[in-house]
Design an enzyme around this catalytic site. Structure first.
Site, short mmCIF file in Angstrom:
data_model
loop_
_atom_site.label_atom_id
_atom_site.label_comp_id
_atom_site.label_asym_id
_atom_site.label_seq_id
_atom_site.Cartn_x
_atom_site.Cartn_y
_atom_site.Cartn_z
CG PHE A 1 -9.73 -9.16 10.96
CD1 PHE A 1 -8.34 -10.27 11.92
CD2 PHE A 1 -9.96 -9.27 9.80
CE1 PHE A 1 -7.60 -10.20 10.73
CE2 PHE A 1 -8.55 -9.44 9.09
CZ PHE A 1 -7.78 -10.81 9.30
CD GLN A 2 -7.54 -7.20 7.98
OE1 GLN A 2 -8.28 -6.68 7.11
NE2 GLN A 2 -6.14 -7.16 7.49
CE LYS B 1 -16.71 -6.66 3.55
NZ LYS B 1 -16.72 -7.47 4.16
CG MET C 1 22.62 11.94 3.38
SD MET C 1 23.73 12.58 2.72
CE MET C 1 22.42 13.63 0.94
CD GLU D 1 -1.91 -2.17 1.66
OE1 GLU D 1 -0.30 -2.46 1.96
OE2 GLU D 1 -2.67 -3.45 1.99
C1 LIG Z 1 12.41 5.99 5.74
C2 LIG Z 1 13.70 6.67 5.76
N1 LIG Z 1 14.52 5.78 6.50
C3 LIG Z 1 15.64 6.65 6.89
C4 LIG Z 1 16.58 7.66 6.53
C5 LIG Z 1 17.49 8.17 6.93
N2 LIG Z 1 18.48 8.05 5.55
C6 LIG Z 1 18.86 9.49 5.04
S1 LIG Z 1 19.27 8.83 3.70
C7 LIG Z 1 19.61 7.15 3.35
C8 LIG Z 1 20.41 6.86 3.16
C9 LIG Z 1 20.42 6.08 1.96
O1 LIG Z 1 20.75 4.90 1.09
P1 LIG Z 1 21.01 4.94 -0.50
O2 LIG Z 1 19.39 4.51 -0.69
O3 LIG Z 1 21.80 3.71 -0.44
O4 LIG Z 1 20.98 6.04 -0.99
P2 LIG Z 1 22.70 7.21 -1.00
O5 LIG Z 1 22.46 7.47 -0.08
O6 LIG Z 1 23.18 5.70 -0.84
O7 LIG Z 1 22.47 7.26 -2.24
C10 LIG Z 1 18.94 6.98 5.29
C11 LIG Z 1 19.16 6.32 6.09
C12 LIG Z 1 14.93 8.11 5.53
N3 LIG Z 1 15.73 9.28 4.77
N4 LIG Z 1 13.71 7.55 5.04
#
Ligand SMILES: Cc1ncc(C[n+]2csc(CCOP(=O)(O)OP(=O)(O)O)c2C)c(N)n1
Ligand SMILES: [Mg+2]
Lengths: 592, 172
Positions: A117-118, A167, A489, A55
């Site tokens: 439920f749900q 529902k 990042m 979803e």
């Molecule tokens: C759902 C979620 N969890 C954690 C984060 C924190 N976060 C920001 S950038 C990042 C790393 C992303 O890794 P990747 O997709 O490999 O991209 P890269 O930075 O390596 O290009 C994280 C963990 C986030 N923004 N969103």
């Protein structure tokens, strides 16, 4: 046509008919117990339903659809776990002002509150991540609830709305009716978005603009929401001012236009960031002074007066007190400002001399272009190079969706956006995993366009299952997966601010998963690129495939960092330049 | 106590729909605004309620609070009531220790404040007082010296003061 006999239909039929009346052509969803009745009349409807695999994917796809069309994206899911799976996209849409209507099934009215439920308190859970939500308690209320949801989602500051339908309300019959515009307005006495802006403030804005020697137009995502790109361009050309386009506004003003300075903010380029800092007038249009733009607020653009045009009155003064607040639709207000400036000019008013400012800015642009070092032969690819090559080979009108992380910043920095509605990303919430489902939504809306999802290896693993959706629904998106084996990042922050102590950021994704096999198993073409010479030919191969999705895994350099960077909480004056430019940092502080 | 300088009264007219109070309260919680007191009841017009909120302005500027509140679709109108230009009322009921020695003094206090005795037992009295919140504060202070067993205040309600002619009839 005398309507004497009432048109008796079920609530479910009323729901689908209401969506048709709202001109919904496409929706994204996933069925289940409580929403089941609504899926039956859907079989007889012209509305195309894209069956996602999770979803969250339905929600982001609806957002992607809305991003590129401006029309509300629609997602329909069942109760409980399905509704909670929709929370992230709702929050994402709320943060980025994306028009979206979510429809959730709910347990029968008699069971509400019994931990059935749900069952979950969907309106309670989504109250703070929707612009408005409503639990319908009678089938007769469905048409009005749907009309209100679309009206609220698409007017004023756009945003997500949710209609939760038990529902039994879908099963029971009602007398069909379709509320008039007036009835909708009457039902929402407290909701009257202001469009026009105060005439006195518009005059004041024109006066400040003509008097400014160092103006900067600060264009935000509101330009796109208001479909004001053309008006923006007219204004910029009239006053010949530099423009910065925020992460949410990339494409709202062409990157190739001589007045465009590109993206400001935490990873903005030095000229865009510094021009705001040194400006004497920020003309903020549909922008909200996000902390990623301002850096330390007290040190942000200290010498600038501020004209703030925003349709949301609560944005005025939330972060920075404007000298001229204008609450209204960006397109309307910009045109009024243009009219006022022209009128003043016709009466003999002249614009202050901005030539020194322009030459200062062009000096910065020469000295501080976005830059990176090419990789050594045999070493991993530079992600920036991959983005540049993707762009160089992209057909006109290509849409780019992105995940969240370094790859997102590289995409925003190194792609040249010249057309509005070609950049789809998660700005305010920063939702990893956004790219693939959002790209699917964009492709469904614009099947004629090439749609690239720029993704990270972390992000890909959050929502890749939607590539199955893309294959089976014949929505052949292309994915450029920048695999640096890291949560890049986060790794960069640990490198810079935690003494290179890398904690739980190594994804080890050079062998596991095998992205090419994974892509192929989902019906996509899969390629792996490891050396610079292979980049362009593989992109060309991918561009030639249009019968199924494509995934190109680029093996990129884990040590690469995004520059420039303003550390969180620091002043924009303290931005960290690319290492190769750090020796000339002083030039940014020089006045001409 | 109610009389702080940093309190401000908002009178919020809303559509009387399910969840409207949760929306208002949720907004305050989410944005870190503090509610000092809150009173809700149906307003003069069918389908409308009036919420009187006393906000603590140490938590956020009033302008932001009202603007964010007004973004709630069910909010129809917000009036900022300057305490100097509004009439405020609140109701207090308290059960207070009033054994044989203290009973006379408590009764006297209630009489002075024009309050009411609403229940009587051997050792305690339940009293009520309606009036300006400041007056209630004073009453509460004085009662406290006898020992308050339980106390409930309604939170203030307020309306704008009428213009001069009409105001003459209003006693504070
Ligand atoms: C759902 C979620 N969890 C954690 C984060 C924190 N976060 C920001 S950038 C990042 C790393 C992303 O890794 P990747 O997709 O490999 O991209 P890269 O930075 O390596 O290009 C994280 C963990 C986030 N923004 N969103
Ligand atoms: Mg990565």
């Amino acid at each position: 046509m005398a309507e004497t006999r009432p048109d008796r239909i079920t609530g479910a039929q009323a729901l689908i008919r209401a969506l048709e009346h709202e001109h919904v052509e496409l929706m994204f969803g996933y069925p289940g117990g409580c929403i089941l009745p609504a899926y039956d009349p859907l079989l007889d409807s012209e509305i195309r339903h894209v069956l996602v695999r999770h979803e969250q994917g339905a929600g982001h796809a609806a957002e992607g659809y809305a991003h590129v069309t401006g029309k509300p994206g629609v997602a329909m899911v069942t109760s409980g776990p399905a509704a909670t799976n929709l929370v992230t996209p709702l929050m994402d849409a709320y943060m980025d002002s994306i028009p979206m209507v979510a429809i959730t099934g709910q347990v029968p009215t008699a069971a509400i509150g019994s931990d059935a439920f749900q069952e979950c308190d969907t309106v309670g859970i989504t109250r703070s991540c929707t612009k408005h939500n409503e639990l319908v308690m009678s089938p007769a209320d469905i048409p009005m609830a749907i009309r209100q949801a679309f009206h609220i989602a698409t007017t004023g500051r756009p945003g997500p709305t949710l209609v939760d339908i038990p529902k039994d309300c879908l099963i029971a019959e009602m007398d069909w009716y379709w509320p008039t515009d007036q009835e909708v307005l009457d039902s929402l006495p407290g909701y009257r978005p202001n469009i026009k802006g105060h005439p006195r403030m518009i005059k004041e804005a024109a006066k400040l603009i003509l008097a400014s020697e160092r103006p900067v137009v600060y264009a935000g995502g509101g330009i796109l929401k208001a479909r004001a790109a053309e008006a923006l361009r007219d204004l910029v050309e009239l006053i010949d001012a530099p423009v910065v386009t925020t992460l949410m506004a990339r494409g709202a003003f062409p990157d190739d236009h001589p007045n465009c300075l590109g993206m400001p903010g935490m990873h903005g380029n030095a000229t865009a960031v510094t021009s705001m800092q040194k400006s004497d007038l920020l003309i903020a249009l549909g922008a909200r002074f996000d902390d990623r733009i301002t850096g330390k607020v007290d040190a942000f653009a200290p010498t600038a007066k501020v004209i703030h045009v925003d349709i949301d009155p609560a944005e005025q003064g939330k972060v920075r007190k404007p000298d001229v607040p204008i609450v209204g639709d960006a397109d309307y207000v910009i045109r009024e400002i243009i009219r006022e400036i022209r009128a003043r000019q016709a009466e003999g008013a002249t614009q202050a001399d901005t030539s020194a400012w322009k030459s200062t800015i062009s000096g910065w642009r020469e000295q501080f272009p976005l830059t990176y070092e090419m990789s050594e032969p045999g070493a991993a690819l530079k992600p920036q190079y991959c983005i540049q090559q993707l762009h160089a080979h992209a057909p006109e009108g290509t849409i780019v969706a992105s995940g969240v992380g370094q790859h997102q910043m590289y995409a925003s920095q190194f792609w040249r956006f010249n057309e509005p509605y070609t950049w789809v990303n998660s700005g305010g919430l920063g939702t990893m995993g956004f790219a693939i489902p959002a790209a699917i939504g964009a492709k469904a809306a614009r099947p004629d366009r090439t749609v690239w999802a720029v993704d990270g290896d972390g992000c890909f693993q959050m929502t890749a299952q939607e590539l199955v959706t893309a294959t089976l629904e014949k929505l052949p998106i292309k994915v450029a997966l920048l695999n640096n084996s890291y949560l890049g990042m986060v790794r960069q922050w640990q490198e810079m601010f935690y003494d290179e102590r890398y904690s739980e950021v190594f994804l080890d994704s050079s062998n596991t998963p095998d992205f090419v096999m994974w892509a192929e198993s989902m019906g996509c073409a899969g390629f792996r690129v490891e050396s610079p010479e292979e980049v362009a030919p593989t992109i060309e191969k991918a561009n030639a495939i249009n019968d199924r999705p494509v995934v190109i895994e680029f093996r990129t350099d884990a040590a690469e960092g995004v520059f420039p960077m303003v550390p969180a909480g620091a002043s924009n004056d303290d931005l960290i330049l690319h290492p190769s430019q750090q020796d000339r940092a002083a030039a940014l502080q020089e006045e001409r | 106590m109610s009389g702080s300088m940093n309190h401000h009264i908002l009178s919020v007219l809303v559509q009387n729909r399910p969840g409207v109070l949760a929306r208002v309260a949720g907004l305050f919680a989410r944005r870190g605004y503090n509610i000092f007191s809150l009173a809700v009841a149906p307003a003069e017009q069918e389908g409308r309620s009036r919420i009187t909120i006393v906000v603590d302005l140490d938590s956020a500027p009033l302008e932001q609070i009202t603007k964010q509140l007004f973004k709630l679709i069910d909010v129809i109108k917000i009036s900022e009531l300057d305490p100097r230009r509004s009439v405020e009322r609140e109701l207090l009921i308290a059960t207070v220790r009033a054994g044989t020695e203290a009973r006379g003094a408590v009764l006297e206090l209630v009489t002075i404040f024009e309050g009411k005795i609403i229940a009587v037992a051997d050792e305690v009295l339940t009293v009520s007082l309606e009036g300006h919140p400041d007056k209630l504060d004073d009453f509460e202070d004085l009662l406290d010296s006898y020992g308050i067993v339980e106390l409930q205040r309604t939170g203030r309600v307020a309306l704008p003061k009428l213009d001069r002619g009409a105001r003459l009839r209003a006693v504070n």
